[in-house]
Design a protein around this motif. Structure first.
Motif, PDB file in Angstrom:
ATOM      1  N   VAL A 363      34.412  57.789  18.315  1.00 19.11           N
ATOM      2  CA  VAL A 363      33.809  57.370  19.624  1.00 19.11           C
ATOM      3  C   VAL A 363      34.840  57.103  20.608  1.00 19.11           C
ATOM      4  CG1 VAL A 363      32.688  55.543  20.913  1.00 19.11           C
ATOM      5  CG2 VAL A 363      31.567  56.293  18.760  1.00 19.11           C
ATOM      6  N   GLN A 364      35.902  56.509  20.346  1.00 16.73           N
ATOM      7  CA  GLN A 364      37.075  56.254  21.009  1.00 16.73           C
ATOM      8  C   GLN A 364      37.868  57.862  21.368  1.00 16.73           C
ATOM      9  OE1 GLN A 364      39.934  53.417  19.894  1.00 16.73           O
ATOM     10  NE2 GLN A 364      40.929  53.442  21.841  1.00 16.73           N
ATOM     11  N   ALA A 365      37.815  58.654  20.323  1.00 21.00           N
ATOM     12  CA  ALA A 365      38.580  59.868  20.680  1.00 21.00           C
ATOM     13  C   ALA A 365      37.494  60.754  21.610  1.00 21.00           C
ATOM     14  CB  ALA A 365      38.815  60.605  19.208  1.00 21.00           C
ATOM     15  N   ALA A 366      36.261  60.582  21.218  1.00 24.77           N
ATOM     16  CA  ALA A 366      35.097  61.575  22.088  1.00 24.77           C
ATOM     17  C   ALA A 366      35.014  61.027  23.614  1.00 24.77           C
ATOM     18  CB  ALA A 366      34.019  61.655  21.226  1.00 24.77           C
ATOM     19  N   THR A 367      34.981  59.915  23.762  1.00 26.09           N
ATOM     20  CA  THR A 367      34.591  59.275  25.043  1.00 26.09           C
ATOM     21  C   THR A 367      35.731  58.362  25.810  1.00 26.09           C
ATOM     22  OG1 THR A 367      33.840  57.034  23.943  1.00 26.09           O
ATOM     23  CG2 THR A 367      32.366  58.849  24.027  1.00 26.09           C
ATOM     24  N   GLY A 368      36.774  57.880  25.070  1.00 24.64           N
ATOM     25  CA  GLY A 368      37.654  57.173  25.752  1.00 24.64           C
ATOM     26  C   GLY A 368      37.188  55.654  25.764  1.00 24.64           C
ATOM     27  N   GLN A 369      35.926  55.424  25.217  1.00 26.28           N
ATOM     28  CA  GLN A 369      35.505  54.369  25.005  1.00 26.28           C
ATOM     29  C   GLN A 369      35.699  53.349  23.634  1.00 26.28           C
ATOM     30  OE1 GLN A 369      33.162  52.607  27.464  1.00 26.28           O
ATOM     31  NE2 GLN A 369      34.025  54.038  28.663  1.00 26.28           N
ATOM     32  N   ARG A 370      36.066  52.130  23.962  1.00 26.57           N
ATOM     33  CA  ARG A 370      36.223  51.425  22.724  1.00 26.57           C
ATOM     34  C   ARG A 370      35.136  50.353  22.498  1.00 26.57           C
ATOM     35  NH1 ARG A 370      41.531  48.454  20.477  1.00 26.57           N
ATOM     36  NH2 ARG A 370      40.603  47.120  19.179  1.00 26.57           N
ATOM     37  N   ILE A 371      34.489  50.425  21.467  1.00 24.00           N
ATOM     38  CA  ILE A 371      33.178  49.429  21.046  1.00 24.00           C
ATOM     39  C   ILE A 371      34.020  48.216  20.581  1.00 24.00           C
ATOM     40  CG2 ILE A 371      31.519  49.269  19.601  1.00 24.00           C
ATOM     41  CD1 ILE A 371      31.020  52.394  19.466  1.00 24.00           C
ATOM     42  N   PRO A 372      33.436  47.335  21.088  1.00 20.60           N
ATOM     43  CA  PRO A 372      34.275  45.939  20.572  1.00 20.60           C
ATOM     44  C   PRO A 372      33.973  45.552  19.381  1.00 20.60           C
ATOM     45  CG  PRO A 372      32.713  45.898  22.887  1.00 20.60           C
ATOM     46  CD  PRO A 372      32.439  47.292  22.363  1.00 20.60           C
ATOM     47  N   GLY A 373      34.643  44.858  18.970  1.00 22.84           N
ATOM     48  CA  GLY A 373      34.964  44.505  17.526  1.00 22.84           C
ATOM     49  C   GLY A 373      33.584  43.983  16.834  1.00 22.84           C
ATOM     50  N   ASN A 374      33.123  43.211  17.627  1.00 21.06           N
ATOM     51  CA  ASN A 374      32.005  42.421  17.103  1.00 21.06           C
ATOM     52  C   ASN A 374      30.927  43.303  16.958  1.00 21.06           C
ATOM     53  OD1 ASN A 374      31.758  42.517  20.252  1.00 21.06           O
ATOM     54  ND2 ASN A 374      29.750  41.809  19.867  1.00 21.06           N
ATOM     55  N   PHE A 375      30.852  44.737  17.083  1.00 18.27           N
ATOM     56  CA  PHE A 375      29.882  45.745  16.814  1.00 18.27           C
ATOM     57  C   PHE A 375      30.209  46.611  15.348  1.00 18.27           C
ATOM     58  CE2 PHE A 375      29.086  45.148  21.287  1.00 18.27           C
ATOM     59  CZ  PHE A 375      27.680  44.856  21.100  1.00 18.27           C
ATOM     60  N   GLU A 376      31.332  46.224  14.945  1.00 20.45           N
ATOM     61  CA  GLU A 376      32.008  46.852  13.744  1.00 20.45           C
ATOM     62  C   GLU A 376      31.143  46.092  12.629  1.00 20.45           C
ATOM     63  OE1 GLU A 376      35.988  47.828  11.460  1.00 20.45           O
ATOM     64  OE2 GLU A 376      36.046  46.501  13.136  1.00 20.45           O
ATOM     65  N   GLY A 377      31.016  46.858  11.538  1.00 17.49           N
ATOM     66  CA  GLY A 377      30.215  46.373  10.356  1.00 17.49           C
ATOM     67  C   GLY A 377      30.311  47.378   9.227  1.00 17.49           C
ATOM     68  N   HIS A 378      29.175  47.318   8.401  1.00 14.46           N
ATOM     69  CA  HIS A 378      29.115  48.246   7.088  1.00 14.46           C
ATOM     70  C   HIS A 378      27.742  48.812   7.085  1.00 14.46           C
ATOM     71  CE1 HIS A 378      32.725  46.530   5.552  1.00 14.46           C
ATOM     72  NE2 HIS A 378      32.419  45.151   6.011  1.00 14.46           N
ATOM     73  N   GLY A 379      27.409  49.290   8.330  1.00 15.83           N
ATOM     74  CA  GLY A 379      26.155  49.935   8.226  1.00 15.83           C
ATOM     75  C   GLY A 379      26.110  51.155   7.532  1.00 15.83           C
ATOM     76  N   GLY A 380      24.706  51.595   7.099  1.00 13.94           N
ATOM     77  CA  GLY A 380      24.405  52.857   6.621  1.00 13.94           C
ATOM     78  C   GLY A 380      24.682  54.159   7.374  1.00 13.94           C
ATOM     79  N   PRO A 381      24.380  55.197   6.816  1.00 14.33           N
ATOM     80  CA  PRO A 381      24.529  56.453   7.894  1.00 14.33           C
ATOM     81  C   PRO A 381      23.611  56.305   9.024  1.00 14.33           C
ATOM     82  CG  PRO A 381      23.238  56.724   5.608  1.00 14.33           C
ATOM     83  CD  PRO A 381      23.675  55.514   5.539  1.00 14.33           C
ATOM     84  N   ILE A 382      22.261  55.646   8.877  1.00 12.87           N
ATOM     85  CA  ILE A 382      21.595  55.967  10.052  1.00 12.87           C
ATOM     86  C   ILE A 382      21.978  54.834  11.387  1.00 12.87           C
ATOM     87  CG2 ILE A 382      19.082  55.134  10.902  1.00 12.87           C
ATOM     88  CD1 ILE A 382      19.342  57.272   8.567  1.00 12.87           C
TER      89      ILE A 382
END
Length: 644
Positions: A363-382
């Motif tokens: 996402v950062q490479a494709a948009t220049g946007q950094r998703i905040p760390g609180n949205f990081e996790g271990h979600g599945g493919p969906i």
């Protein structure tokens, strides 16, 4: 067969607590094998839950609170259990008992085309288990199967260049541009899920995604086959109109580098899912299926929360593996009328994000946007292919505040917004009698009925029809229930009589000028579909004849009134049927007693049909508070299958 048990089932049916189909289904199962009262009880409850939108029976609920299962009283539940006799003590006992029944296939055991399926601690009708399994497998395959290939860096650089062009301005306040991120994520696989509430820009975003798809197709852009669809005709027309408007605006910005107007013109009209798949009369089968798939490269489906399990399974079967599927919808709206809550299951973790490090990096490479760390996790493919839009540009006022409070389950905040009635945008009327509602209906429907009085010459007829339809669409009464004084059936009759008494309409039979109707069944001969709403107006070509006119974006189609067989008057409609629609002023009516069956999703959906004004009417304010405090929980194994 247990006589005592079926006597109790019949008593519950007569009391309105069970459908007749539920008892009939259990009797059918008994006729082809084991007829133990325990199995019969499971069959009755499974059938009843299917009728209420659940895809399976969770066996652990059979020994839990009965109100959570069906909303029955404790006495009714005790009487049913007593008629069974030896009620299994726990979930394991239920599983052991059912696994030994000849009519039940325990997954992994011997198959003999049994009508019931036992999968872990869930009991299914076979076709729902098959649909659920297919949807889980197909969705996971799409999420995993389209990740950028060997030249990923080059592809990502191209996506970044176009996204910077399509989203030239940073979000207000310098926050995260979730719309831009949603486009990038959808480009990473053969599945993209974009969810968000009203006004968050789902169609704005998907219009830019379409431009991105055309741009990155290179020389193949002219041959890119794009289809637009939605569950209802109204939603399909709105999708097409919104995308056309957005692409037209984009065309000015991108210039000659991308012939957007020409490419958009080739997409054709948006269609209902039934029409897209080629529904055939008197059969559940479609023209397009796994053996005769759709001829598309990209399929965009709006109002995905309305898609039931069987339809989603059919759609995925008919879609080529090479095609990209984009689902748009509000996960917090009411689920489909029929069994399943597919979008809700797919998006259950959308607020949290649960993005893997490789997704964040892409996402950062494709948009220049950094998703905040609180949205990081271990979600599945969906989860990696799902983006939730979080900022509403349309619902920032009292209506938005009310919707947010209801969605959060905060009854006190919701009541405060309603009681304050800020700028008259939201109001709460405690109805002592129906006269309050009928007066509101009179003022709300008077403008379109007055327009009808001034029918023009034939040359100006189409413009007049459009103006009448637009006026009618500015106000609508929504009901939480179908029956009773405060339900659709009772209110339509009362409103009709009140308007006739005021001299605004003249009813001389079933069909009359000004009658609004809703189609209640797909009719392929006339091209109208379940949920379509039209107005009855004079036929300019035949004196005395009436036609029903349906708005489809900028166009209008009509059908002779006498050719429409399955319709009902639609001054008032259910909240369910209003999905995909928007009205300048929405009035929602709650009954005296919700019976524990109303939930916050229904209230939220009703509120979010209002664009400018929202009015709540109820003779019992406690019904609102109870509904806000209750969430709809549909039994389903889809989420579990997706995670496994």
């Amino acid at each position: 067969m247990s006589i005592e048990f079926f006597q109790q089932v019949d008593a519950l049916t007569e009391a309105g607590q069970l459908r007749r189909l539920s008892g009939a289904f259990a009797r059918f199962i008994a006729s082809v094998g084991d007829s133990s009262p325990q199995l019969m009880a499971a069959c009755v409850l499974l059938s009843e839950l299917e009728g209420r939108g659940h895809s399976c029976l969770m066996l652990d609920e059979l020994n839990a609170d009965p109100a959570a299962l069906l909303g029955w009283s404790g006495e009714e539940w005790r009487d049913l259990r007593a008629s069974v006799g030896d009620w299994p003590a726990d979930t394991d006992a239920w599983c052991d008992l059912l696994a030994r029944c000849a009519q039940v296939w325990p997954v992994g055991g011997d198959q003999h085309h049994q009508p019931l399926v036992l999968d872990g601690e869930r009991l299914y009708l076979r076709r729902y288990w098959q649909d659920e399994t297919h949807v889980a497998q197909a969705v996971r395959s799409r999420a995993l199967g389209g990740v950028l290939a060997a030249d990923a860096d080059m592809q990502t650089a191209g996506i970044r260049r176009w996204l910077d062009n399509l989203f030239p301005h940073a979000p207000r306040g310098g926050g995260v541009d979730w719309q831009k991120i949603a486009c990038a994520v959808a480009m990473r696989g053969k599945l993209g899920i974009i969810t968000g509430g009203p006004g968050t820009g789902k169609t704005y975003t998907v219009a830019r995604l379409l431009a991105l798809l055309f741009a990155t197709a290179g020389e193949g852009q002219a041959g890119l086959r794009v289809a637009l669809a939605a569950p209802t005709g109204k939603a399909a027309a709105r999708l097409k109109q919104s995308i056309d408007t957005a692409l037209d605006e984009l065309a000015e910005k991108v210039g000659d580098e991308l012939p957007l107007r020409e490419l958009a013109a080739r997409m054709g009209a948006a269609r209902t899912l039934h029409s897209l798949l080629g529904a055939r009369p008197d059969t559940r089968a479609f023209q397009h299926h796994a053996g005769n798939q759709l001829d598309v490269d990209v399929l965009i489906v709006d109002e995905a929360s309305m898609i039931h399990l069987e339809m989603m399974s059919a759609l995925l079967a008919a879609l080529p593996e090479t095609a990209t599927l984009i689902l748009l919808g509000d996960k917090d709206q009411l689920a489909s009328v029929e069994a399943g809550a597919v979008l809700g299951d797919l998006c259950h973790n959308a607020e949290a994000g649960e993005y893997l490090p490789e997704t964040l990096s892409y996402v950062q490479a494709a948009t220049g946007q950094r998703i905040p760390g609180n949205f990081e996790g271990h979600g599945g493919p969906i989860a990696q292919q799902t983006v939730m839009l979080r900022e509403s540009r349309r619902f920032g006022g009292p209506i938005g505040a009310l919707a947010l409070a209801v969605n959060a389950g905060d009854a006190a905040a919701a009541v405060n917004v309603l009681r304050e009635g800020l700028d008259g945008k939201v109001t709460w009327t405690d109805m002592a009698q129906s006269a309050d509602l009928l007066q509101l209906a009179l003022s709300g429907y008077q403008p379109y009925l007055q327009l009808i009085r001034h029918a023009p010459d034939e040359a100006d007829h189409l413009a007049w029809v459009k103006s009448v339809l637009k006026s009618f669409e500015s106000f609508r009464i929504l009901c939480a229930v179908r029956e009773g004084e405060w339900g659709v059936s009772g209110l339509n009759e009362s409103i009709e009589q009140r308007l006739q008494k005021a001299g605004l309409l003249k009813r001389t039979g079933e069909w009359y000028v000004g009658r609004p109707v809703m189609v209640t069944r797909n009719d392929y001969a006339t091209g109208v579909f379940n949920g379509d709403i039209g107005l009855t107006l004079p036929d300019p070509a035949r004196a005395g004849a009436l036609r029903v006119y349906f708005s489809e974006g900028e166009t209008v189609r009509s059908v002779l009134a006498t050719r429409l067989r399955n319709v009902e008057t639609a001054f008032a409609m259910t909240v369910h049927k209003s999905q995909g629609s928007e009205f300048a002023h929405t009035a929602m009516v709650l009954p005296k007693d919700g019976g524990g069956m109303l939930a916050r999703e229904l209230i939220y959906t009703g509120i979010t049909r209002a664009r400018d004004y929202f009015t709540l009417l109820t003779p019992n304010g406690q019904v609102l508070l109870d509904a806000i405090g209750q969430r709809t929980q549909r039994a389903s194994g889809l989420r579990s299958q997706l995670e496994n």
